[in-house]
Structure formats: C-alpha cells, structure tokens
Design a protein around this motif. Structure first.
Motif: not given
Length: 302
Positions: A87-89, A141-142, A62-73, A147-148
C-alpha cells in the motif's frame, strides 16, 4: 587504414512509462473513463533504469501491491532512496524529468491522470479546484491499496460486466486521489440528492438494454442528464447499490431463471447473461444465492 567504429547495440525498447516490457512478468494497460490504468509486475531481482523526459501528460500514481521493492530516484545531482511496503504510493508529475534505478520485486497498479481529467473532476463536483497531486515520500494508503487490489486482476478480463466494474473502480480511485492528494484548493465533496423515480427507471432500463453493447456509465449518465460522478452517487443513494452492483444482481437473477427453466449449458447461460465465463457466473451466483449454479439446478430437479 581506417578502422570502422564498433557498432553499439540498440537500447531495448521501452513502453509509455519507460519500462522494458521484456523484463515484466505482468504488463496490462486499460483506458477507463478518462484514466489510464496499468498493472506492472517484476518479481525477480532484475535491475532496470527508467529515464523519461518532461511532458504534458499530467500525473502518474503508483500503488504497491507488495513489499520488498526499492529504487533510487535522481533529481539533478541529488538522489533519494525509496523502499516500498504494501500500500505504499508515489506520485510523479510528468512535467518534470524523471530518472530512477529500480531493483525489481515490484507489483504496481499505476494510474495516469491528465490535467484535463483533474479539471473535469473539479467541474463535476463544482466545489473542487485541483492544480495538481502531491504526497509525502513515505505515504502508505490502505484505502487506495484496497481499490488497487480490487482492480489489479481485472484489467485484462473480458466481458461487459467486468468493463463496468473496472470503470467504476477507476472512478473511485480518481475521486479518492483528488480528495486526499489534490492541492490545497480541493474541498470536501458535497452530498448530492437522489434520483427521481422517472430517472431511476430510465437508468435501470438503459443499463439492462445496453449492457451487452458495452454501454459505459458515462453514456447512461449523459442520457439521464447528469455527469457520471453525480449519477453514480445519486443512483447508489437511491437504490443502495452502485450501477455495477445493481446490474450484476439483475444478471444473476436472469441466470437463475434460465437455470431453473431451461436445459441450456451453464457456460451458455453465463455468456447469455453477460458474464465473462462460467467461473465468473459461479463466483457471483455463490455470493448471491449461497450455492453454485449446478447444485441450484439439481435442487430444482432439472
């Protein structure tokens, strides 16, 4: 008197990645060259729980196109919090059970790679042995993000040229993932040679003759006797253009000739030359010639 049990509502349907489609603002999927690319977007604050059992599907990046998302794994009794930036992956191994609570505000390009795809990628470069993919939990990973972003809005777009573009971007993503996140046996790719004049001519002929039929890079590479990865590198080294870039320039040349010599409507020219629509032709034409097609036609006195 026996009371009948209270019927519980059926859980909402989920897609192949465990998401509820009804919660997604964007939901695209496209298979290209052995990869599956997804675009999944939820800009609201909705809560969603993802539960997927282990399978043999390979890996998901998964490659994040924005910021602000959070999740509990969750992993057994343990849990980890993850916040995403631009650009978080993340990388999921499908062979492990997965459970996570998602708290909205995400926009991801996701790449599914089978183990067979990783094996084939290793064979094509003949100096890679890729047992799997891993990354640190806080990886950004910028380069992969670029690419994403490039492919994000094109997964649903029609047209042969767009299909070639998405395919080549997917190949670039796959190669990048293998080089950077492939397990320790991966080594640097060796530089390969250029195409011979005969192979170059054959490749160009196949690209031009078959573009309207949706020929893939893999088809052209096979006709030339190469793997697709080798062919793309060698073609680029020989011509200074990727196959997609070269074909796009030839198509815009055809469009310019029709604009200068015919009375066809611009929309019809776009279709005849393999562009998705008139706006697609205009964007490429301006990039190559510096003026929109209408202005170019007026400049020729037609």
């Amino acid at each position: 008197m026996l009371l009948s049990p209270i019927a519980r509502p059926a859980p909402p349907p989920t897609d192949t990645l465990g998401c509820e489609p009804g919660l997604l603002g964007k939901n695209s999927e496209r298979m290209v060259g052995g990869l599956t690319l997804y675009r999944k977007c939820m800009l609201g604050e909705q809560f969603e729980r993802i539960v997927m059992p282990a399978s043999e599907r390979g890996f998901l990046v998964g490659i994040s196109l924005n910021g602000g998302h959070r999740r509990t794994i969750f992993r057994g009794a343990a849990q980890a919090e993850r916040r995403f930036q631009h650009d978080s992956i993340y990388i999921r191994d499908f062979s492990e059970d997965y459970r996570a609570d998602l708290y909205g505000k995400f926009d991801f390009v996701l790449v599914e790679l089978s183990r067979a795809y990783l094996d084939r990628l290793g064979d094509e470069h003949d100096d890679m042995a890729i047992a799997g993919l891993t990354c640190a939990i806080d990886t950004c990973d910028p380069e992969l993000g670029r690419l994403a972003h490039t492919v994000a809005d094109n997964l649903d777009a029609p047209g042969v040229l767009n299909a070639l573009f998405v395919e080549q971007t997917g190949l670039a993503i796959g190669a990048h993932l293998a080089r950077r996140y492939g397990n320790a046996l991966a080594r640097d790719l060796r530089r390969k040679g250029a195409l011979s004049p005969a192979k170059t001519a054959l490749a160009k002929e196949l690209l031009m003759e078959n573009a309207d039929l949706g020929v893939s890079i893999a088809d052209v590479a096979n006709e030339c006797g190469f793997s697709r990865a080798y062919f793309i590198r060698a073609f680029s080294r020989t011509t200074g253009r990727t196959p997609h870039q070269w074909l796009l320039e030839r198509r815009v040349d055809q469009a310019r000739q029709l604009i200068e010599t015919s009375d066809m409507m611009l929309a019809d020219i776009a279709t005849a030359c393999g562009f998705a629509d008139q706006s697609h032709l205009t964007r490429v034409f301006v990039k190559v010639y510096g003026h929109p097609p209408g202005a170019w036609r007026r400049g020729t006195g037609r």
